[in-house]
Design a protein around this motif. Structure first.
Motif: not given
Length: 285
Positions: A60-83
């Motif tokens: 499954p793919v989750f993109k947002s929860a618009r219209h389902a919750v109140g004024k919440t927001v998730a900040l996500t941070f990609d800690a990238d390092m290639t092999a």
């Protein structure tokens, strides 16, 4: 690494959009548990929310929860390092961003860090600290940060028959550095995926997590521009993608110092991705 939206068309054509993903809640398999070994019921009850598998066994793919919750927001941070970036790290290039983490802590901002296994190996103390901090949750960004489709920002690619193993290798790396409770969420390197990729990562028992707001911090040096990009895009239930990689996203920490107070002024509450998935229910999309 997510390249700013202004450069998107010139750099990458994403894989086909997959529709019809399930939205019911289910418990994902524990990536650290051998295949076929049952989990205790108490452990199952404590597992974080995930989404039901999509049609034909696709993750499954989750993109947002618009219209389902109140004024919440998730900040996500990609800690990238290639092999294959170990030699660059040995020469002094910094793929971490301690100042960003310190700012999130000082401002008391919950966040989800999508970490590559290779990043965890390079910065084990930081990885363990993030995993132990109740403000944060650690999720899977692959081991190698190689792409799961072709033509994805010029990244090397993972062969289809190695995709599941790459995801599981990251979970193993997390365990080795002391991250005990990595979430069963997976972010595709570059955000690039197709049906083959979804089918393969589903075998690792993960929910794929994308986003609906691109912060545009990759390779950006103008913190004000990054902050403006985030503030313009955020809506209730948004997932924002940013980076925890000092050399490739040097403006992120300064941008966060502008974004957080402004969103709070607008009435937003910061949450981790798990809270959005748990609260969204049938409203996810």
């Amino acid at each position: 690494m997510i390249v700013p939206v202004r450069r998107l068309a010139a750099l990458c054509v994403l894989g086909a959009v997959v529709t019809g993903c399930g939205t019911g809640h289910t418990s994902a398999p524990d990536p650290s548990r051998p295949s076929g070994q049952a989990s205790p019921s108490a452990s199952a009850a404590a597992r974080p929310p995930t989404l039901a598998p999509g049609p034909e066994g696709l993750a499954p793919v989750f993109k947002s929860a618009r219209h389902a919750v109140g004024k919440t927001v998730a900040l996500t941070f990609d800690a990238d390092m290639t092999a294959d970036q170990g030699p660059r790290a040995a020469r002094g290039e910094r793929f971490d961003n301690p100042a960003l983490l310190a700012t999130l802590r000082r401002l008391k901002v919950p966040a989800t860090v999508f970490m590559t296994g290779r990043w965890a190996e390079e910065y084990p103390d930081q990885a363990r600290s993030i995993g132990a901090d109740p403000l944060f949750e650690v999720a899977n960004h692959s081991y190698s940060h190689y792409a799961f489709t072709s033509h994805c920002y010029g990244l090397p690619t993972v062969a289809p028959d190695r995709m599941t193993a790459d995801v599981e290798r990251a979970f193993t790396a997390f365990k080795k550095v002391g991250i005990e409770n990595a979430m069963p969420y997976f972010r595709f390197p570059g955000g690039c995926y197709d049906r083959t990729a979804l089918r393969n990562v589903a075998r690792a028992g993960v929910t794929a997590v994308q986003w609906d707001v691109v912060g545009g911090d990759a390779f950006a040096t103008d913190a004000d521009a990054v902050a403006e990009e985030v503030l313009r895009g955020v809506r209730p239930g948004s997932v924002v993608v940013l980076h925890c990689t000092r050399s490739a996203a040097p403006a992120t920490e300064r941008a966060i110092r502008k974004v957080v107070p402004e969103l709070r002024k607008r009435g937003y509450r910061f949450v981790r991705v798990s809270e959005l998935i748990g609260a969204a229910g049938s409203g996810t999309r």
